[in-house]
Design a protein around this motif. Structure first.
Motif, PDB file in Angstrom:
ATOM      1  N   LEU A  79     -64.725 -10.198  54.444  1.00  0.00           N
ATOM      2  CA  LEU A  79     -64.178 -11.050  55.499  1.00  0.00           C
ATOM      3  C   LEU A  79     -62.844 -10.520  56.009  1.00  0.00           C
ATOM      4  N   GLY A  80     -62.011  -9.995  55.110  1.00  0.00           N
ATOM      5  CA  GLY A  80     -60.734  -9.431  55.537  1.00  0.00           C
ATOM      6  C   GLY A  80     -60.908  -8.234  56.455  1.00  0.00           C
ATOM      7  N   ILE A  81     -61.859  -7.373  56.143  1.00  0.00           N
ATOM      8  CA  ILE A  81     -62.121  -6.192  56.987  1.00  0.00           C
ATOM      9  C   ILE A  81     -62.641  -6.629  58.357  1.00  0.00           C
ATOM     10  N   LEU A  82     -63.549  -7.607  58.365  1.00  0.00           N
ATOM     11  CA  LEU A  82     -64.060  -8.108  59.645  1.00  0.00           C
ATOM     12  C   LEU A  82     -62.933  -8.699  60.493  1.00  0.00           C
ATOM     13  N   ALA A  87     -59.258  -8.381  65.202  1.00  0.00           N
ATOM     14  CA  ALA A  87     -57.909  -8.309  65.763  1.00  0.00           C
ATOM     15  C   ALA A  87     -57.688  -7.000  66.498  1.00  0.00           C
ATOM     16  N   GLY A  88     -58.160  -5.893  65.916  1.00  0.00           N
ATOM     17  CA  GLY A  88     -58.009  -4.596  66.573  1.00  0.00           C
ATOM     18  C   GLY A  88     -58.768  -4.522  67.877  1.00  0.00           C
ATOM     19  N   ALA A  89     -59.982  -5.085  67.895  1.00  0.00           N
ATOM     20  CA  ALA A  89     -60.779  -5.065  69.125  1.00  0.00           C
ATOM     21  C   ALA A  89     -60.098  -5.854  70.234  1.00  0.00           C
ATOM     22  N   TYR A  90     -59.413  -6.932  69.861  1.00  0.00           N
ATOM     23  CA  TYR A  90     -58.729  -7.737  70.873  1.00  0.00           C
ATOM     24  C   TYR A  90     -57.524  -6.996  71.440  1.00  0.00           C
ATOM     25  N   ILE A  91     -56.677  -6.498  70.554  1.00  0.00           N
ATOM     26  CA  ILE A  91     -55.428  -5.911  71.028  1.00  0.00           C
ATOM     27  C   ILE A  91     -55.659  -4.571  71.731  1.00  0.00           C
ATOM     28  N   ALA A 104     -61.150 -14.376  68.523  1.00  0.00           N
ATOM     29  CA  ALA A 104     -60.178 -15.242  67.849  1.00  0.00           C
ATOM     30  C   ALA A 104     -60.874 -16.194  66.885  1.00  0.00           C
ATOM     31  N   THR A 105     -62.036 -16.725  67.297  1.00  0.00           N
ATOM     32  CA  THR A 105     -62.795 -17.609  66.417  1.00  0.00           C
ATOM     33  C   THR A 105     -63.282 -16.864  65.186  1.00  0.00           C
ATOM     34  N   LEU A 106     -63.795 -15.640  65.389  1.00  0.00           N
ATOM     35  CA  LEU A 106     -64.252 -14.824  64.260  1.00  0.00           C
ATOM     36  C   LEU A 106     -63.113 -14.545  63.299  1.00  0.00           C
ATOM     37  N   ILE A 112     -59.880 -17.905  57.071  1.00  0.00           N
ATOM     38  CA  ILE A 112     -60.079 -19.090  56.238  1.00  0.00           C
ATOM     39  C   ILE A 112     -60.997 -18.771  55.068  1.00  0.00           C
ATOM     40  N   GLY A 113     -62.062 -17.983  55.339  1.00  0.00           N
ATOM     41  CA  GLY A 113     -62.963 -17.604  54.263  1.00  0.00           C
ATOM     42  C   GLY A 113     -62.271 -16.784  53.192  1.00  0.00           C
ATOM     43  N   SER A 114     -61.447 -15.820  53.604  1.00  0.00           N
ATOM     44  CA  SER A 114     -60.697 -15.003  52.633  1.00  0.00           C
ATOM     45  C   SER A 114     -59.739 -15.873  51.824  1.00  0.00           C
TER      46      SER A 114
END
Length: 429
Positions: A79-82, A87-91, A104-106, A112-114
């Motif tokens: 989950l942390g890697i995802l 975040a990288g894809a957005y920025i 942002a939802t993902l 939260i899962g992590s």
């Protein structure tokens, strides 16, 4: 590769590249930076997660069955890697702007899962209780945010939601205690919400009082009057005046039997079901009816609305008074829907959080509902983490819902624009 266009002489020239506006770039970098911070925190939590299983309880009160166990560190790491990828894809603008909300939802789900895997490693986390508590805390916020949507879409700022909550909670407690009728308590709470809304409407629409100052004054007034009446009557005879009946849960057949979500969503009190209906009705009325069109018109350009025959003040009065019904019902939840008695200032600033949910939800009923659920989730999470004895200071856990509110509104709202005439009194020429 950039697109090309064809000129009449068949010479192919590159189409001009879309240039990102400075304001859009600033917002993308600000939001992207915040996303990167949360993504790295989520990844860091995964790295420091203890080995073993994280067990999640899927049914409230059932500690033996319906448990879901997952490898804590491996799940948190994935989950942390995802989250970092999102975040990288957005920025870096690797996806169209229209999909940024999904990223942002993902990221939020991954973070939260992590966090939950880190907190529940080697323990049992009551997931069903988490979602049940989220709905309980979010219900008054949703009703308050809907009240704010109606007001501000009509051009009236409603800072007084907290005050409407207080008088609604007080009235519901007294009426339920003295009559024994939950229906009468809800009706009375809605009525007192309308009274508070009428004060807001008269002074802001007719007498042109500054709406922000007026809202603060109404909150102080509600706090003072309910506190005084509590000391004079409720505290003296609590057994008769302050023992309201808490609404009982009503299970909806078939829907209530759906695994996991059924008991959470469809085994609720009538007030929660009214909240579901209110979200649907407000959304439909605002965007699919003539009255809703008029409300949005007077909130955007009242002078233009007036020139085509719309009674601007009448529409604003009606929107504010209907909003009072919703806010009063939201206040009733604190007593007859949850706590079972009234205490001084028991709404504890939830009216202002509802206002934040309104802004974060971009003045849209569905968006406001989602934001209210987010705040409800954060509030319930701090109590759940205390129960499983997470190594986080209790003071920090108590700060978490309000800190989440500040971060969400300051970092994620971005370039959202309120209705153009929001807060501006209209004087007929």
């Amino acid at each position: 590769m950039s697109e090309t266009t064809t000129t009449p002489d068949t010479v192919r020239v590159p189409a001009p590249a879309k240039i990102e506006a400075p304001a859009d770039r600033t917002r993308r970098l600000r939001v992207g930076g915040l996303m990167v911070v949360f993504a790295l925190i989520g990844l860091g939590l995964a790295i420091f997660t203890n080995g073993g299983k994280a067990t999640f309880q899927l049914v409230s009160g059932d500690l033996q069955n319906n448990l879901l166990g997952v490898p804590a560190q491996a799940t948190a790491l994935i989950l942390g890697i995802l989250g970092v990828i999102a975040a990288g894809a957005y920025i870096l603008r690797r996806v169209p702007q229209s999909y940024s909300g999904y990223l942002a939802t993902l990221l939020g789900i991954c973070f939260i899962g992590s966090f939950l895997c880190w907190a529940a490693a080697g323990k049992t986390f009551p997931l069903a209780n988490q979602f049940q508590g989220t709905l309980n805390f979010a219900t008054p916020l949703i009703l308050g945010a809907l009240a704010g949507v109606l007001c501000e879409r009509a051009g009236v700022i409603n800072i007084a939601i907290e005050g409407q909550f207080l008088v609604g909670a007080f009235t519901a407690a007294v009426v339920s205690s003295t009559t024994g009728s939950s229906a009468a308590a809800l009706i009375a709470a809605a009525a007192t919400g309308v009274v508070m809304a009428a004060l807001l409407a008269v002074f802001s629409i007719k007498y042109l009082v500054n709406q922000v100052v007026l809202g603060v004054v109404l909150v102080v007034f509600a706090s003072g009057i309910t506190g005084y009446l509590f000391d004079q009557f409720l505290q003296e005879d609590a057994a008769k005046m302050n023992t309201p009946d808490v609404l009982s849960a009503v299970k909806i057949p078939l829907l209530g039997d759906i695994p996991f979500f059924g008991p959470i969503l469809f085994n609720q009190t009538i007030l929660v079901y009214l909240t579901y209906i209110a979200v649907a009705v407000v959304t439909f009325v605002l965007f699919e009816t003539r009255w809703g069109l008029r409300v949005r018109a007077v909130g955007e350009h009242p002078k233009a609305a007036d020139t085509v025959g719309i009674k601007v003040k009448r529409v604003r009065y009606s929107a504010v008074l209907w909003a009072g019904v919703l806010a009063g019902l939201g206040g009733a939840f604190f007593t007859v829907g949850y706590a079972g008695s009234f205490s001084k200032d028991m709404t504890a600033g939830n009216g202002f959080i509802a206002l934040a949910a309104l802004i974060m939800g971009r003045w849209h009923p569905i968006g406001a509902m989602v934001a209210a659920l987010f705040f409800g989730f954060a509030t319930q999470l701090q109590s759940q983490l205390q129960i499983i004895q997470t190594p986080i200071p209790g003071e920090l856990l108590l700060m978490a819902p309000y800190l989440a509110t500040i971060i969400a509104v300051a970092g994620l709202v971005g370039r959202v624009r309120a209705p153009k005439a929001d807060g501006e009194p209209y004087v007929t020429e």
